[in-house]
Scaffold this motif. Structure first.
Motif, mmCIF file in Angstrom:
data_model
loop_
_atom_site.group_PDB
_atom_site.id
_atom_site.type_symbol
_atom_site.label_atom_id
_atom_site.label_comp_id
_atom_site.label_asym_id
_atom_site.label_seq_id
_atom_site.Cartn_x
_atom_site.Cartn_y
_atom_site.Cartn_z
ATOM 1 N N PHE A 89 48.785 92.603 -25.134
ATOM 2 C CA PHE A 89 49.906 91.693 -24.931
ATOM 3 C C PHE A 89 49.394 90.259 -24.852
ATOM 4 N N GLU A 91 50.081 86.207 -23.688
ATOM 5 C CA GLU A 91 50.792 85.210 -22.893
ATOM 6 C C GLU A 91 51.945 85.803 -22.078
ATOM 7 N N ARG A 92 51.691 86.940 -21.443
ATOM 8 C CA ARG A 92 52.665 87.537 -20.527
ATOM 9 C C ARG A 92 52.348 87.093 -19.095
ATOM 10 N N SER A 93 53.368 86.941 -18.298
ATOM 11 C CA SER A 93 53.184 86.514 -16.909
ATOM 12 C C SER A 93 52.426 87.569 -16.117
ATOM 13 N N ARG A 106 49.570 82.894 -17.174
ATOM 14 C CA ARG A 106 49.836 83.613 -18.415
ATOM 15 C C ARG A 106 48.534 83.724 -19.205
ATOM 16 N N GLU A 117 56.382 96.228 -22.732
ATOM 17 C CA GLU A 117 55.952 95.157 -21.833
ATOM 18 C C GLU A 117 54.818 95.681 -20.956
#
Length: 219
Positions: A89, A91-93, A106, A117
């Protein structure tokens, strides 16, 4: 009141002082990862050679995003981390609390359980940095994210990481409050790029093993 810090604010020195971290000069976890045996097919080698030629021509001119799109992302795609149970993944929080300090950010890339996700990012995190004038301490930033991943996973497993500065790749492991950083691998060199790809492929094997140990088929 808890203090709040983003990953980008941390340096290795600050992390060492704040969380009592130590550097393991001879980490069995890192050594085993780097020495893992994988097979590189003729097709994969041909594609890697093409990627390397592109990197040699442009690495000193690309900005961080161009490096990610034109080289790092394609290399990760060639490994094929994507599955129904874990994926790569971007730039996911990611956030969590480590010793009463709330940390968030991120990361440029993580390998985590989950299909659509990320769920548990306990396997690997990456921070991509450009060759010239990187902002902040890339090793500190990725280690800060790894500490959060470790908390999310309740310290059950080692956390694997990597940071990239232009053509140089460093691999990291974190176990409890001890971490290790590999020597740099120069992706513009044929043998080093083969080693980088092999290390990433072996990481996929490690992640698959974790999934099986938890009773989850990774396919």
């Amino acid at each position: 009141m808890k203090s709040v810090r983003t990953f980008k604010e941390w340096t290795l020195a600050e992390l060492d002082r704040t969380f009592g971290l130590t550097v393991a000069d001879d980490s069995p976890v890192l050594k085993s990862w780097l020495a893992g045996q994988t097979e590189i097919s003729p097709f994969e080698q041909e594609v890697l050679d093409s990627f390397r030629s592109l990197l040699v021509a442009h690495v000193y001119d690309w900005n961080e995003t161009e490096l990610a799109y034109n080289f790092i992302g394609p290399v990760m795609a060639l490994v094929r981390f994507s599955s129904k149970k874990f994926n790569f993944f971007a730039e996911r929080s990611l956030s969590g609390t480590v010793d009463e300090i709330e940390m968030n950010g991120r990361p440029d890339g993580i390998i985590a359980s989950g299909f659509r996700e990320p769920q548990q990012p306990y396997f690997c995190l990456h921070e991509y940095k450009k060759e010239k004038d990187p902002e902040g301490d890339p090793a500190g930033q990725v280690l800060a994210a790894m500490l959060v991943a470790q908390e999310i996973n309740q310290h059950r497993l080692p956390v694997y990481g990597c940071y990239v500065k232009g053509e140089v790749w460093h691999f990291m492991t974190l176990q409890e409050r001890s971490y290790s950083i590999s020597e740099g691998y120069l992706a513009t060199r044929h043998e080093d790029l083969k080693a980088i790809f092999s290390i990433l492929k072996f990481l996929k094997t490690i992640v698959s093993g974790f999934m099986k140990n938890e009773g989850t088929d990774e396919r």
